[in-house]
Scaffold this active site. Sequence first.
Site, PDB file in Angstrom:
ATOM      1  N   ALA A   1       0.784  -1.302  -0.133  1.00  0.00           N
ATOM      2  CA  ALA A   1       0.021   0.104   0.069  1.00  0.00           C
ATOM      3  C   ALA A   1       0.991   1.233   0.007  1.00  0.00           C
ATOM      4  O   ALA A   1       0.260   2.242  -0.274  1.00  0.00           O
ATOM      5  CB  ALA A   1      -0.862   0.024   1.060  1.00  0.00           C
ATOM      6  N   CYS A   2       2.116   1.088   0.191  1.00  0.00           N
ATOM      7  CA  CYS A   2       3.023   2.362   0.268  1.00  0.00           C
ATOM      8  C   CYS A   2       4.011   2.564  -1.133  1.00  0.00           C
ATOM      9  O   CYS A   2       4.415   1.705  -1.568  1.00  0.00           O
ATOM     10  CB  CYS A   2       4.102   1.872   1.329  1.00  0.00           C
ATOM     11  SG  CYS A   2       5.544   3.122   1.358  1.00  0.00           S
TER      12      CYS A   2
END
Length: 142
Positions: free
Chosen positions: A11-12
Amino acid sequence: MSEVTIYHNPACGTSRNTLAIIRHAGIEPTVIDYLKAPPTRALLRKLLADAGLSVRDVLRSKEPVYAELKLADAHWTDDELVDFIGQHPILLNRPIVVTPLGTMLCRPNSEVVLEILPVPVVAPFTKEDGQQVIDTGKRRAP
């Protein structure tokens, strides 16, 4: 088993770009989604020592749980902070990359991973935001 490991959060954006740079260099790393498989206390201590980082260096202060637990308070010991990371892996800053040339927290710029990739110069790479990364070929000594 790969000689490169990335402790990754998909998600980063920085973590995704770091993984993409590693793959662009022709390396298929061992990818560990540390939110699903957090490092053990001993492994986290080793990663920190190898990277020359303190526990506070890898704490994500922007996470709500950081404020909830009042982790900015100076009274927490390193052991206690490591335990909090084990209980709440989202507190671990990412990505952390391990190669034969060293261990590094690849923030805030994903391209710092180039310093520890065990390959010659990597071809230019374009990150998710369109920024181009040019490898100078400088590497850490093993």
